[in-house]
Scaffold this motif. Structure first.
Motif, mmCIF file in Angstrom:
data_model
loop_
_atom_site.group_PDB
_atom_site.id
_atom_site.type_symbol
_atom_site.label_atom_id
_atom_site.label_comp_id
_atom_site.label_asym_id
_atom_site.label_seq_id
_atom_site.Cartn_x
_atom_site.Cartn_y
_atom_site.Cartn_z
ATOM 1 N N MET A 132 0.836 -1.195 0.000
ATOM 2 C CA MET A 132 0.000 0.000 0.000
ATOM 3 C C MET A 132 0.876 1.252 0.000
ATOM 4 O O MET A 132 1.857 1.338 0.724
ATOM 5 C CB MET A 132 -0.922 0.027 1.224
ATOM 6 C CG MET A 132 -1.783 1.283 1.309
ATOM 7 S SD MET A 132 -2.836 1.320 2.773
ATOM 8 C CE MET A 132 -4.041 0.070 2.316
ATOM 9 N N ILE A 133 0.518 2.218 -0.817
ATOM 10 C CA ILE A 133 1.220 3.500 -0.841
ATOM 11 C C ILE A 133 0.720 4.349 0.325
ATOM 12 O O ILE A 133 -0.489 4.573 0.481
ATOM 13 C CB ILE A 133 0.986 4.237 -2.173
ATOM 14 C CG1 ILE A 133 1.540 3.412 -3.344
ATOM 15 C CG2 ILE A 133 1.647 5.615 -2.138
ATOM 16 C CD1 ILE A 133 3.031 3.144 -3.277
ATOM 17 N N ARG A 134 1.667 4.830 1.132
ATOM 18 C CA ARG A 134 1.311 5.608 2.315
ATOM 19 C C ARG A 134 1.898 7.018 2.287
ATOM 20 O O ARG A 134 1.520 7.866 3.089
ATOM 21 C CB ARG A 134 1.776 4.868 3.564
ATOM 22 C CG ARG A 134 1.166 3.474 3.710
ATOM 23 C CD ARG A 134 1.842 2.688 4.805
ATOM 24 N NE ARG A 134 1.700 3.334 6.101
ATOM 25 C CZ ARG A 134 2.464 3.034 7.170
ATOM 26 N NH1 ARG A 134 3.417 2.113 7.062
ATOM 27 N NH2 ARG A 134 2.279 3.658 8.314
ATOM 28 N N GLY A 135 2.844 7.246 1.389
ATOM 29 C CA GLY A 135 3.472 8.560 1.293
ATOM 30 C C GLY A 135 3.611 8.991 -0.155
ATOM 31 O O GLY A 135 3.718 8.156 -1.055
ATOM 32 N N VAL A 136 3.605 10.299 -0.386
ATOM 33 C CA VAL A 136 3.724 10.846 -1.744
ATOM 34 C C VAL A 136 4.751 11.977 -1.731
ATOM 35 O O VAL A 136 4.628 12.932 -0.955
ATOM 36 C CB VAL A 136 2.378 11.390 -2.263
ATOM 37 C CG1 VAL A 136 2.541 11.892 -3.703
ATOM 38 C CG2 VAL A 136 1.297 10.323 -2.185
ATOM 39 N N PHE A 137 5.748 11.853 -2.594
ATOM 40 C CA PHE A 137 6.744 12.900 -2.775
ATOM 41 C C PHE A 137 6.418 13.727 -4.017
ATOM 42 O O PHE A 137 6.023 13.175 -5.054
ATOM 43 C CB PHE A 137 8.145 12.305 -2.953
ATOM 44 C CG PHE A 137 8.685 11.628 -1.733
ATOM 45 C CD1 PHE A 137 8.931 12.357 -0.574
ATOM 46 C CD2 PHE A 137 8.952 10.272 -1.737
ATOM 47 C CE1 PHE A 137 9.434 11.741 0.558
ATOM 48 C CE2 PHE A 137 9.456 9.648 -0.612
ATOM 49 C CZ PHE A 137 9.704 10.375 0.541
ATOM 50 N N PHE A 138 6.626 15.025 -3.921
ATOM 51 C CA PHE A 138 6.434 15.921 -5.057
ATOM 52 C C PHE A 138 7.752 16.577 -5.432
ATOM 53 O O PHE A 138 8.484 17.082 -4.576
ATOM 54 C CB PHE A 138 5.426 17.027 -4.727
ATOM 55 C CG PHE A 138 4.019 16.548 -4.554
ATOM 56 C CD1 PHE A 138 3.187 16.375 -5.658
ATOM 57 C CD2 PHE A 138 3.516 16.270 -3.301
ATOM 58 C CE1 PHE A 138 1.886 15.936 -5.508
ATOM 59 C CE2 PHE A 138 2.216 15.831 -3.130
ATOM 60 C CZ PHE A 138 1.394 15.656 -4.229
ATOM 61 N N ASP A 139 8.041 16.608 -6.725
ATOM 62 C CA ASP A 139 9.079 17.469 -7.253
ATOM 63 C C ASP A 139 8.494 18.886 -7.292
ATOM 64 O O ASP A 139 7.275 19.065 -7.256
ATOM 65 C CB ASP A 139 9.457 16.993 -8.663
ATOM 66 C CG ASP A 139 10.428 17.925 -9.349
ATOM 67 O OD1 ASP A 139 11.477 18.218 -8.760
ATOM 68 O OD2 ASP A 139 10.123 18.364 -10.466
ATOM 69 N N LEU A 140 9.362 19.895 -7.389
ATOM 70 C CA LEU A 140 8.870 21.268 -7.435
ATOM 71 C C LEU A 140 8.870 21.843 -8.846
ATOM 72 O O LEU A 140 7.840 21.949 -9.483
ATOM 73 C CB LEU A 140 9.694 22.150 -6.488
ATOM 74 C CG LEU A 140 9.451 21.940 -4.991
ATOM 75 C CD1 LEU A 140 10.321 22.873 -4.163
ATOM 76 C CD2 LEU A 140 7.986 22.148 -4.635
ATOM 77 N N GLY A 141 10.036 22.263 -9.357
ATOM 78 C CA GLY A 141 10.097 22.939 -10.642
ATOM 79 C C GLY A 141 9.529 22.121 -11.786
ATOM 80 O O GLY A 141 9.983 21.014 -12.060
ATOM 81 N N GLY A 142 8.504 22.653 -12.446
ATOM 82 C CA GLY A 142 7.866 21.952 -13.559
ATOM 83 C C GLY A 142 6.812 20.958 -13.115
ATOM 84 O O GLY A 142 6.120 20.366 -13.950
ATOM 85 N N THR A 143 6.680 20.769 -11.811
ATOM 86 C CA THR A 143 5.693 19.830 -11.282
ATOM 87 C C THR A 143 4.724 20.574 -10.375
ATOM 88 O O THR A 143 3.667 21.004 -10.807
ATOM 89 C CB THR A 143 6.382 18.674 -10.527
ATOM 90 O OG1 THR A 143 7.331 18.036 -11.385
ATOM 91 C CG2 THR A 143 5.353 17.632 -10.077
ATOM 92 N N LEU A 144 5.086 20.743 -9.121
ATOM 93 C CA LEU A 144 4.200 21.434 -8.189
ATOM 94 C C LEU A 144 4.248 22.950 -8.359
ATOM 95 O O LEU A 144 3.288 23.654 -8.052
ATOM 96 C CB LEU A 144 4.561 21.059 -6.754
ATOM 97 C CG LEU A 144 3.610 21.520 -5.649
ATOM 98 C CD1 LEU A 144 2.180 21.043 -5.916
ATOM 99 C CD2 LEU A 144 4.091 21.027 -4.293
ATOM 100 N N ARG A 145 5.367 23.458 -8.871
ATOM 101 C CA ARG A 145 5.502 24.895 -9.104
ATOM 102 C C ARG A 145 5.887 25.154 -10.554
ATOM 103 O O ARG A 145 6.725 24.444 -11.117
ATOM 104 C CB ARG A 145 6.563 25.510 -8.188
ATOM 105 C CG ARG A 145 6.226 25.481 -6.726
ATOM 106 C CD ARG A 145 7.340 26.127 -5.918
ATOM 107 N NE ARG A 145 7.093 27.521 -5.634
ATOM 108 C CZ ARG A 145 8.039 28.391 -5.296
ATOM 109 N NH1 ARG A 145 9.296 28.027 -5.259
ATOM 110 N NH2 ARG A 145 7.730 29.648 -5.023
ATOM 111 N N ILE A 146 5.294 26.174 -11.135
ATOM 112 C CA ILE A 146 5.526 26.558 -12.515
ATOM 113 C C ILE A 146 6.164 27.941 -12.533
ATOM 114 O O ILE A 146 5.779 28.824 -11.755
ATOM 115 C CB ILE A 146 4.204 26.584 -13.308
ATOM 116 C CG1 ILE A 146 3.495 25.229 -13.210
ATOM 117 C CG2 ILE A 146 4.456 26.956 -14.765
ATOM 118 C CD1 ILE A 146 4.281 24.059 -13.775
#
Length: 241
Positions: free
Chosen positions: A1-15
């Motif tokens: 089961m997936i319990r955690g999520v990582f986000f990249d910033l530039g080009g992903t979470l932030r533009i």
């Protein structure tokens, strides 16, 4: 089961959007901090030094310098050390602003809040220069409480695709790599690094047009591809943390 999520910033979470007025102010502030008269010539010099020296080293070695080291060792080595210590953090911030004005991607706030509500632990894993900008942004945008870890290359001094960045994030979340998903936009940096680290699910966020220009291999093959950021919420493994 997936319990955690990582986000990249530039080009992903932030533009990053072009904003001439914003960029000009940042250029002028850099010149003011450095005490130089010709702001445009100064910026050209910094750009050339950054690309030909620092950036080349960082990409080759998968390493990142902190603010003081960036300016002392690479961009302004002739500058007085005591003065450089006073201005290095703002210089790095302004240098990033010269590239454009950053904003959260469309749908980004909803994705963050919904995944947190579903019970996922959230983290940020990002390659960038600047030690304080991201922490300040999270606080200003009211997002600080949503993230259980923030791993920045400028702070830990290693860059993706080095899997150690992912291992650091997993340790902070208290999860195994296989229990985590990664949302990012770069096949050959983010996806490759996450797969090497054993991240359980790799989600590529990319436009349909840009995807046509990319080559997917066994080494960088994502598990899911989304063209609109909010589609992350529809991925089956992210329905419940």
């Amino acid at each position: 089961m997936i319990r955690g999520v990582f986000f990249d910033l530039g080009g992903t979470l932030r533009i990053c959007d072009a904003n001439p007025e914003h960029q000009h102010r940042a250029m002028m502030r850099m010149a003011e901090l450095a005490g130089v008269g010709d702001a445009e010539a100064f910026l050209r010099h910094i750009d050339e030094t950054y690309e030909s020296g620092y950036r080349k080293w960082a990409l080759t070695e998968n390493r990142e310098a902190g603010d003081y080291e960036l300016w002392k060792d690479w961009l302004l080595p002739e500058y007085p050390e005591d003065k450089l210590r006073e201005i290095c953090h703002e210089m790095t911030f302004q240098y990033r602003q010269v590239k454009g004005k950053r904003r959260v991607v469309e749908g980004g706030y909803r994705v963050i809040r919904e995944l947190k509500a579903r019970g996922f632990r959230l983290g940020i894993l990002s390659n960038l220069i600047g030690e304080y900008e991201i922490y300040d942004w999270l606080k200003e945008d009211g997002l600080e409480s949503y993230f259980d870890c923030v791993v920045l290359s400028s702070v830990c001094h290693i860059r993706k695709p080095d899997p150690e960045m992912y291992f650091m994030g997993c340790r902070e979340l208290g999860l195994e790599p296989a229990e985590c998903a990664s949302v990012a936009d770069n096949l050959n940096r983010d996806i490759t690094g996450a797969k090497r680290a054993g991240i359980g699910a790799n989600i590529l966020f990319i436009s349909e047009e840009k995807l046509k220009t990319k080559k997917i291999t066994d080494e960088n093959r994502p598990d899911y591809i989304v063209h609109h950021f909010e589609d992350v919420l529809e991925i089956p493994i992210l329905q419940r943390g």
